[in-house]
Design an enzyme around this catalytic site. Structure first.
Site, short mmCIF file in Angstrom:
data_model
loop_
_atom_site.label_atom_id
_atom_site.label_comp_id
_atom_site.label_asym_id
_atom_site.label_seq_id
_atom_site.Cartn_x
_atom_site.Cartn_y
_atom_site.Cartn_z
N TYR A 21 7.61 4.45 3.33
CA TYR A 21 8.24 3.22 2.84
C TYR A 21 9.62 3.01 3.44
O TYR A 21 10.56 2.63 2.75
CB TYR A 21 8.33 3.26 1.29
CG TYR A 21 7.02 2.88 0.65
CD1 TYR A 21 6.72 1.55 0.39
CD2 TYR A 21 6.08 3.85 0.33
CE1 TYR A 21 5.51 1.20 -0.18
CE2 TYR A 21 4.86 3.50 -0.23
CZ TYR A 21 4.58 2.17 -0.48
OH TYR A 21 3.38 1.82 -1.04
N TYR A 148 -0.03 -1.24 -9.32
CA TYR A 148 0.08 -0.30 -8.21
C TYR A 148 -0.73 0.95 -8.54
O TYR A 148 -0.47 1.61 -9.55
CB TYR A 148 1.53 0.09 -7.91
CG TYR A 148 1.61 1.07 -6.77
CD1 TYR A 148 1.46 0.64 -5.46
CD2 TYR A 148 1.77 2.43 -7.02
CE1 TYR A 148 1.47 1.55 -4.41
CE2 TYR A 148 1.78 3.35 -5.96
CZ TYR A 148 1.63 2.90 -4.66
OH TYR A 148 1.64 3.80 -3.63
N ASP A 240 -4.88 4.66 -15.62
CA ASP A 240 -4.11 5.35 -14.57
C ASP A 240 -2.79 5.85 -15.17
O ASP A 240 -1.82 5.10 -15.27
CB ASP A 240 -3.87 4.38 -13.41
CG ASP A 240 -3.06 5.01 -12.28
OD1 ASP A 240 -2.55 6.13 -12.47
OD2 ASP A 240 -2.94 4.37 -11.22
N LYS A 269 1.62 13.11 -10.05
CA LYS A 269 3.07 13.11 -10.27
C LYS A 269 3.56 14.26 -11.16
O LYS A 269 3.72 15.36 -10.67
CB LYS A 269 3.51 11.74 -10.78
CG LYS A 269 3.29 10.64 -9.73
CD LYS A 269 4.19 9.45 -9.86
CE LYS A 269 4.18 8.62 -8.60
NZ LYS A 269 3.49 7.35 -8.73
C1 PLP Z 1 2.47 6.73 -7.67
C2 PLP Z 1 1.28 6.15 -8.32
C3 PLP Z 1 0.00 6.30 -7.76
C4 PLP Z 1 -0.22 6.96 -6.41
O1 PLP Z 1 0.09 8.32 -6.44
P1 PLP Z 1 0.40 9.07 -5.05
O2 PLP Z 1 0.45 10.51 -5.45
O3 PLP Z 1 1.70 8.53 -4.57
O4 PLP Z 1 -0.73 8.77 -4.13
C5 PLP Z 1 -1.08 5.82 -8.46
N1 PLP Z 1 -0.93 5.20 -9.64
C6 PLP Z 1 0.28 5.04 -10.21
C7 PLP Z 1 0.38 4.37 -11.54
C8 PLP Z 1 1.43 5.49 -9.56
O5 PLP Z 1 2.64 5.28 -10.10
#
Ligand code: PLP
Length: 429
Positions: A21, A148, A240, A269
């Protein structure tokens, strides 16, 4: 303002690295970080920075946590990796047991991958193949505008169309994007979804907070209504929690704010406390059962080389132990309360608007004469001003946010707040 003096490491970096990015033509020098400890990162000159964004929202208990380090070190000396097709190991079994214990009771099976995007890819494939295995024609997917879900092609497809996805527009599969729910639009959303229900494989959403869109927030009770409706229409729900999981929203998971249960959940994460890359997709028994067959074509043909890597599983086990300690849960409450108090100060600030908070996530917008957007030029200036003052913030355009590690103490957080007020004065409209 001090421009960072190019160091040895920075120069070498520039010669070989392409950063994420980042517009490499105009980007400033990458800050050379040599060490992390607790809430702080240290650069080559010994200058320390408070990591107020948890290094892209991953770090939970602080950098280089000795307990996680010790556990991973022991595991590294015992078993560092084994193929996960046909084999298993203690860290993967224990982690699945521990995680499922904390999730909504319908979550029954754990599928491992490497990151948030792959956790989403696996979830989407589960949904599409679930319908396929049952002989149903269901290929439509619903998602929220501004969503996202990651940067791989499937994850990009279910993300809102933006500057990030533009060059790939024609390659992304079609998705129906709907507004996030509120008291006014719920009936309308149900009508839209109802009309598509027959053909719809799944609905994927970031619960309560749309992170990358700029920390946009919406109410749990409205999401609950939408989920109840999807359930009645037999649309699978993919929650998610890559960002919201592991305490960020003030509770262990966003799921703990909801009464309805999703069919599938995605994690990454904070999963390993931000120490090692790992993704997890969990699902209900109903989903899993649709793949059980003597017909080998009904197998989920998906996997990654490092599926359920023992080191990452061990880091996750150690991080989850730390997360469930009284001390950490108290810290999460305290951060949420401090954020809430500071929100009141911010709301009265003439240059600030749209202050919002969910648990340990605080966001607000700096009023400028440009639109609120990722490209708002104030972002870079704010970033530099904070960095200069020893704080790592990464405004999304004019949207500023705090997502601190839970080890940040009250004084350190107050220092961040004071610095925000100081920087706002600096750029006074
Ligand atoms: C960061 C993020 C992703 C992608 O995760 P990466 O480990 O960066 O591929 C997917 N969904 C959400 C809600 C996110 O914040």
């Amino acid at each position: 303002m001090k421009t960072l003096i190019p160091t040895h490491l920075t120069e070498r970096d520039k010669a070989v690295n392409w950063h994420p990015y980042t517009q490499m033509k105009t980007a400033g020098d990458a800050v050379p970080i040599v060490k992390g400890k607790g809430v702080y990162l240290y650069d080559e000159d010994g200058k320390k920075y408070i990591d107020a964004v948890s290094s892209w929202w991953v770090t939970l208990h602080g950098h280089a946590h000795p307990y996680i380090a010790e556990r991973v070190f022991q595991q590294l000396n015992t078993l560092e990796q084994v193929i996960f097709a046909g084999f298993t190991h203690e860290p993967a079994v224990q982690l699945s047991e521990n995680l499922l214990n904390l999730l909504p009771e319908n979550q029954s099976k754990v599928f491992y991958s490497d990151n948030g995007s792959t956790a989403v890819e696996a979830a989407l494939k589960m949904c599409i193949q679930y319908a396929y295995n049952l002989g149903k024609e269901k290929t439509k997917i619903l998602a929220f505008k501004n969503a996202y879900h990651g940067d791989t092609f499937g994850a990009m497809s279910v993300s809102g169309r933006s500057v990030w996805t533009k060059p790939f527009g024609s390659m992304l599969f079609e998705v129906v994007f709907i507004d996030t729910p509120n008291a006014e639009n719920l009936d309308d959303l149900k009508k839209q979804i109802g009309e598509l229900a027959e053909e719809t494989a799944c609905f994927i959403y970031e619960p309560l907070v749309q992170g990358a869109a700029g920390m946009l927030m919406y109410d749990a009770k409205h999401l609950d209504e939408l989920m109840k409706f999807c359930r009645s229409e037999e649309i699978l729900m993919v929650q998610d929690e890559v960002f919201t999981g592991f305490g960020r929203t003030g509770k262990l998971f966003a799921a703990n704010h909801l009464t309805e249960m999703p069919d599938i959940m995605c994690f990454s994460k904070g999963l390993t406390g931000g120490t090692m890359p790992m993704g997890i997709t969990t699902c209900s028994q109903e989903i899993f059962s649709a793949f059980l067959s003597d017909d080998r074509y009904k197998t989920l043909f998906h996997g990654h080389s490092f599926t359920a890597n023992p080191l990452a599983c061990t880091a996750a086990l150690a991080s989850m132990e730390l997360l469930l300690q009284e001390e950490t849960l108290t810290a999460i409450d305290r951060i949420s309360r401090q954020h809430s108090d500071f929100s009141k100060t911010l709301s009265n600030h003439p240059d600030v608007e749209n202050v919002r908070q969910t648990g340990t996530i605080l966001a607000f917008e700096y009023k400028t004469n440009q639109n609120t957007s990722y490209f708002n030029e104030i972002g870079k200036k704010l970033y530099d001003a904070f960095l200069h003052r020893g704080i790592i913030m990464r405004p999304l355009g004019n949207v500023m946010y705090l997502v601190p590690p839970y080890c940040i103490n009250a004084e350190e957080l107050d220092f961040v707040y004071e610095t925000i007020l100081e920087v706002l004065e600096l750029f006074q409209n």
